[in-house]
Design a protein around this motif. Structure first.
Motif, PDB file in Angstrom:
ATOM      1  N   ASP A 174       0.892  -1.231  -0.007  1.00  0.00           N
ATOM      2  CA  ASP A 174      -0.139  -0.013  -0.033  1.00  0.00           C
ATOM      3  C   ASP A 174       0.758   1.311  -0.041  1.00  0.00           C
ATOM      4  O   ASP A 174       0.434   2.215  -0.737  1.00  0.00           O
ATOM      5  N   TRP A 175       1.873   1.395   0.706  1.00  0.00           N
ATOM      6  CA  TRP A 175       2.778   2.623   1.101  1.00  0.00           C
ATOM      7  C   TRP A 175       3.513   2.853  -0.149  1.00  0.00           C
ATOM      8  O   TRP A 175       3.687   3.925  -0.714  1.00  0.00           O
ATOM      9  N   LEU A 176       4.090   1.794  -0.896  1.00  0.00           N
ATOM     10  CA  LEU A 176       4.671   1.790  -2.319  1.00  0.00           C
ATOM     11  C   LEU A 176       3.921   2.417  -3.241  1.00  0.00           C
ATOM     12  O   LEU A 176       4.242   3.150  -4.211  1.00  0.00           O
ATOM     13  N   GLU A 177       2.495   1.818  -3.398  1.00  0.00           N
ATOM     14  CA  GLU A 177       1.639   2.558  -4.216  1.00  0.00           C
ATOM     15  C   GLU A 177       1.413   3.756  -3.984  1.00  0.00           C
ATOM     16  O   GLU A 177       1.181   4.649  -5.180  1.00  0.00           O
ATOM     17  N   LYS A 178       1.255   4.306  -2.897  1.00  0.00           N
ATOM     18  CA  LYS A 178       0.946   5.677  -2.624  1.00  0.00           C
ATOM     19  C   LYS A 178       2.181   6.435  -3.051  1.00  0.00           C
ATOM     20  O   LYS A 178       1.933   7.691  -3.550  1.00  0.00           O
ATOM     21  N   VAL A 179       3.302   6.141  -2.780  1.00  0.00           N
ATOM     22  CA  VAL A 179       4.514   6.970  -2.977  1.00  0.00           C
ATOM     23  C   VAL A 179       5.017   6.863  -4.547  1.00  0.00           C
ATOM     24  O   VAL A 179       5.392   7.912  -4.924  1.00  0.00           O
ATOM     25  N   ALA A 180       4.771   5.661  -4.963  1.00  0.00           N
ATOM     26  CA  ALA A 180       5.108   5.495  -6.349  1.00  0.00           C
ATOM     27  C   ALA A 180       4.167   4.801  -7.221  1.00  0.00           C
ATOM     28  O   ALA A 180       4.092   3.578  -7.550  1.00  0.00           O
ATOM     29  N   PRO A 181       3.069   5.543  -7.548  1.00  0.00           N
ATOM     30  CA  PRO A 181       1.670   4.722  -7.961  1.00  0.00           C
ATOM     31  C   PRO A 181       1.760   4.317  -9.352  1.00  0.00           C
ATOM     32  O   PRO A 181       2.662   4.862 -10.257  1.00  0.00           O
ATOM     33  N   HIS A 182       1.264   3.127  -9.617  1.00  0.00           N
ATOM     34  CA  HIS A 182       1.230   2.553 -11.174  1.00  0.00           C
ATOM     35  C   HIS A 182       0.503   3.601 -11.941  1.00  0.00           C
ATOM     36  O   HIS A 182       0.979   3.582 -13.010  1.00  0.00           O
ATOM     37  N   GLU A 183      -0.719   4.051 -11.572  1.00  0.00           N
ATOM     38  CA  GLU A 183      -1.466   4.641 -12.471  1.00  0.00           C
ATOM     39  C   GLU A 183      -1.322   6.255 -12.066  1.00  0.00           C
ATOM     40  O   GLU A 183      -1.218   6.598 -10.876  1.00  0.00           O
ATOM     41  N   PRO A 184      -1.445   7.092 -13.016  1.00  0.00           N
ATOM     42  CA  PRO A 184      -1.618   6.873 -14.628  1.00  0.00           C
ATOM     43  C   PRO A 184      -0.465   6.605 -15.162  1.00  0.00           C
ATOM     44  O   PRO A 184       0.613   7.065 -14.785  1.00  0.00           O
ATOM     45  N   VAL A 185      -0.263   5.420 -16.020  1.00  0.00           N
ATOM     46  CA  VAL A 185       0.589   5.040 -16.678  1.00  0.00           C
ATOM     47  C   VAL A 185       1.338   5.880 -17.409  1.00  0.00           C
ATOM     48  O   VAL A 185       2.621   6.188 -17.453  1.00  0.00           O
ATOM     49  N   SER A 186       0.377   6.863 -17.995  1.00  0.00           N
ATOM     50  CA  SER A 186       1.165   7.786 -19.042  1.00  0.00           C
ATOM     51  C   SER A 186       1.797   8.853 -18.274  1.00  0.00           C
ATOM     52  O   SER A 186       2.339   9.834 -19.006  1.00  0.00           O
ATOM     53  N   SER A 187       1.813   8.964 -16.870  1.00  0.00           N
ATOM     54  CA  SER A 187       2.557  10.040 -16.229  1.00  0.00           C
ATOM     55  C   SER A 187       4.043   9.897 -16.158  1.00  0.00           C
ATOM     56  O   SER A 187       4.797  10.598 -15.710  1.00  0.00           O
ATOM     57  N   TYR A 188       4.537   8.664 -16.712  1.00  0.00           N
ATOM     58  CA  TYR A 188       5.749   8.309 -16.838  1.00  0.00           C
ATOM     59  C   TYR A 188       6.466   8.267 -18.395  1.00  0.00           C
ATOM     60  O   TYR A 188       5.873   7.828 -18.929  1.00  0.00           O
ATOM     61  N   ARG A 189       7.649   8.866 -18.247  1.00  0.00           N
ATOM     62  CA  ARG A 189       8.256   8.872 -19.664  1.00  0.00           C
ATOM     63  C   ARG A 189       8.832   7.706 -20.121  1.00  0.00           C
ATOM     64  O   ARG A 189       8.970   7.546 -21.423  1.00  0.00           O
ATOM     65  N   ASN A 201       5.804  -0.100 -16.795  1.00  0.00           N
ATOM     66  CA  ASN A 201       6.409  -0.604 -15.362  1.00  0.00           C
ATOM     67  C   ASN A 201       7.351   0.581 -14.861  1.00  0.00           C
ATOM     68  O   ASN A 201       8.336   0.163 -13.970  1.00  0.00           O
ATOM     69  N   ALA A 202       7.261   1.793 -15.263  1.00  0.00           N
ATOM     70  CA  ALA A 202       8.108   2.691 -14.510  1.00  0.00           C
ATOM     71  C   ALA A 202       7.934   2.641 -13.056  1.00  0.00           C
ATOM     72  O   ALA A 202       9.048   2.888 -12.284  1.00  0.00           O
ATOM     73  N   ASP A 203       6.807   2.776 -12.613  1.00  0.00           N
ATOM     74  CA  ASP A 203       6.669   2.817 -11.101  1.00  0.00           C
ATOM     75  C   ASP A 203       7.355   1.341 -10.500  1.00  0.00           C
ATOM     76  O   ASP A 203       7.717   1.416  -9.444  1.00  0.00           O
ATOM     77  N   ALA A 204       7.442   0.282 -11.346  1.00  0.00           N
ATOM     78  CA  ALA A 204       8.342  -0.992 -10.953  1.00  0.00           C
ATOM     79  C   ALA A 204       9.718  -0.713 -10.520  1.00  0.00           C
ATOM     80  O   ALA A 204      10.297  -1.127  -9.523  1.00  0.00           O
ATOM     81  N   HIS A 205      10.116   0.134 -11.464  1.00  0.00           N
ATOM     82  CA  HIS A 205      11.752   0.680 -11.263  1.00  0.00           C
ATOM     83  C   HIS A 205      11.724   1.255 -10.172  1.00  0.00           C
ATOM     84  O   HIS A 205      12.862   1.452  -9.342  1.00  0.00           O
ATOM     85  N   ILE A 206      11.072   2.309  -9.809  1.00  0.00           N
ATOM     86  CA  ILE A 206      11.102   3.133  -8.735  1.00  0.00           C
ATOM     87  C   ILE A 206      10.742   2.497  -7.340  1.00  0.00           C
ATOM     88  O   ILE A 206      11.714   2.707  -6.602  1.00  0.00           O
ATOM     89  N   LYS A 207       9.673   1.583  -7.359  1.00  0.00           N
ATOM     90  CA  LYS A 207       9.441   0.685  -6.224  1.00  0.00           C
ATOM     91  C   LYS A 207      10.880  -0.243  -5.753  1.00  0.00           C
ATOM     92  O   LYS A 207      11.305  -0.118  -4.753  1.00  0.00           O
ATOM     93  N   ARG A 208      11.519  -0.656  -7.022  1.00  0.00           N
ATOM     94  CA  ARG A 208      12.535  -1.451  -6.621  1.00  0.00           C
ATOM     95  C   ARG A 208      13.724  -0.494  -6.067  1.00  0.00           C
ATOM     96  O   ARG A 208      14.419  -0.734  -5.304  1.00  0.00           O
ATOM     97  N   GLN A 209      14.048   0.768  -6.777  1.00  0.00           N
ATOM     98  CA  GLN A 209      14.785   1.607  -6.036  1.00  0.00           C
ATOM     99  C   GLN A 209      14.738   1.860  -4.422  1.00  0.00           C
ATOM    100  O   GLN A 209      15.632   1.899  -3.788  1.00  0.00           O
ATOM    101  N   ILE A 210      13.396   2.027  -4.219  1.00  0.00           N
ATOM    102  CA  ILE A 210      13.290   2.110  -2.803  1.00  0.00           C
ATOM    103  C   ILE A 210      13.399   1.095  -1.678  1.00  0.00           C
ATOM    104  O   ILE A 210      14.233   1.321  -0.924  1.00  0.00           O
ATOM    105  N   PHE A 211      13.034  -0.043  -2.162  1.00  0.00           N
ATOM    106  CA  PHE A 211      13.232  -1.217  -1.538  1.00  0.00           C
ATOM    107  C   PHE A 211      14.600  -1.869  -1.650  1.00  0.00           C
ATOM    108  O   PHE A 211      14.964  -2.925  -0.960  1.00  0.00           O
ATOM    109  N   GLY A 212      15.300  -1.452  -2.672  1.00  0.00           N
ATOM    110  CA  GLY A 212      16.754  -1.963  -2.818  1.00  0.00           C
ATOM    111  C   GLY A 212      16.706  -3.327  -3.825  1.00  0.00           C
ATOM    112  O   GLY A 212      15.723  -4.179  -3.824  1.00  0.00           O
ATOM    113  N   ARG A 213      18.162  -3.217  -4.322  1.00  0.00           N
ATOM    114  CA  ARG A 213      18.425  -4.506  -5.301  1.00  0.00           C
ATOM    115  C   ARG A 213      18.775  -5.839  -4.406  1.00  0.00           C
ATOM    116  O   ARG A 213      18.367  -6.973  -4.997  1.00  0.00           O
TER     117      ARG A 213
END
Lengths: 138, 138, 138
Positions: C65-80, C87-99
């Motif tokens: 829930d928290w990851l979705e709030k800070v780096a939401p999947h939607e709107p998909v078009s908001s990411y370049r 999946n731009a949000d997924a790249h950001i979520k991964r950056q927050i939680f680490g590799r």
């Protein structure tokens, strides 16, 4: 290959504290006798972080303010983890700041840039907590 | 056990830059002669990150936009660190993106998945900065 | 010095999943025969994380829930990044939680505190993904 293991204990007085542990990490390194290798330093609790940053009081206040803004403690009931617990925010704060650092050991020293210091970040304190130092090398 | 140490220097032109350093890390690995082990790559400054992600320009713009949204540079005076400084936000951005990566070395190569690349993330640039590569193994 | 390498494969059913992989990591450690050293466990994909935290269902819901709030999947078009991608949000979520995590190996075991468990965090699932375990030591 040599290896060295030491657990550091902390008893924090407040819920949130950022504690400079560079001296304790350097003591462990000196005790290890290792001159070239890698040093892992990690929180052994899942509501705490070990990280590298600056030893500056204003910055630490900024860190804690910022973490509180993005992952607030209140309202406690807004987290599903908080059934008999009140520390879901501390788990999230730890995820953001990270569990561990790995530090290069070169010529028997922490191979640091000019302002790098190691900190223990406690986000659910007021009880005894542990940090692990593990060093491997030669 | 062998060990190898190299510092990489960067002079960035802008406040924020994400620079692909995979080639420089691979050069250090080749120079080390190490075939099996672990490679640490970390920023030596506390307003910069080293991280692994995709080499895609749109994504990098998204990263910087997102970091600016969650930890904005302005207003500079909103941070207690910013007394004679203006980079508190850069310290926070670095905490989110992390200080370092540890990469497995297998058969003399960075043991990477299909799109993994190493980046230096500068959040307070326009001066000389260092990244450390430390490799241990055999 | 010994080294050991194993890739773990996952096929997730949902876009987001947090999977406890502690048992698989322990199996790799046992197979390695290494008693003292360091274990690296990292996602081999850049929209996924490996991290250490608690195995508690409510907390995992809070994390997502928290990851979705800070780096939401939607709107998909908001990411370049999202030109032919979503999946731009997924790249950001991964950056927050680490590799990755690096775990100390002591006396042939993961040297963990009382509640530490290793998780694979998938943020762009529903296809085959890999996690790497690399262990060095003696």
């Amino acid at each position: 290959m040599k290896s060295f293991t030491r657990e550091l204990w902390f008893e924090t007085k407040k819920r949130y504290e950022l504690i400079d542990i560079t001296g304790k990490v350097e003591e462990a390194l000196a005790a290890s006798g290792i001159k070239e290798g890698l040093l892992l330093c990690n929180a052994m609790h899942i509501t705490a972080s070990v990280f590298v940053n600056d030893d500056e009081r204003g910055l630490h206040a900024d860190f804690l303010d910022w973490l509180e803004k993005v992952a607030p403690h209140e309202p406690v009931s807004s987290y599903r983890h908080n059934v008999g617990e009140d520390n879901a925010d501390a788990h999230i704060k730890r995820q953001i700041f990270g569990r561990e650092v790995v530090i290069a050991i070169t010529a028997g020293k922490l191979h640091f840039g000019p302002w790098e210091r190691v900190f223990y970040g406690e986000f659910d304190g007021r009880r005894r907590k542990r940090v692990l130092v593990k060093i491997i090398g030669e």
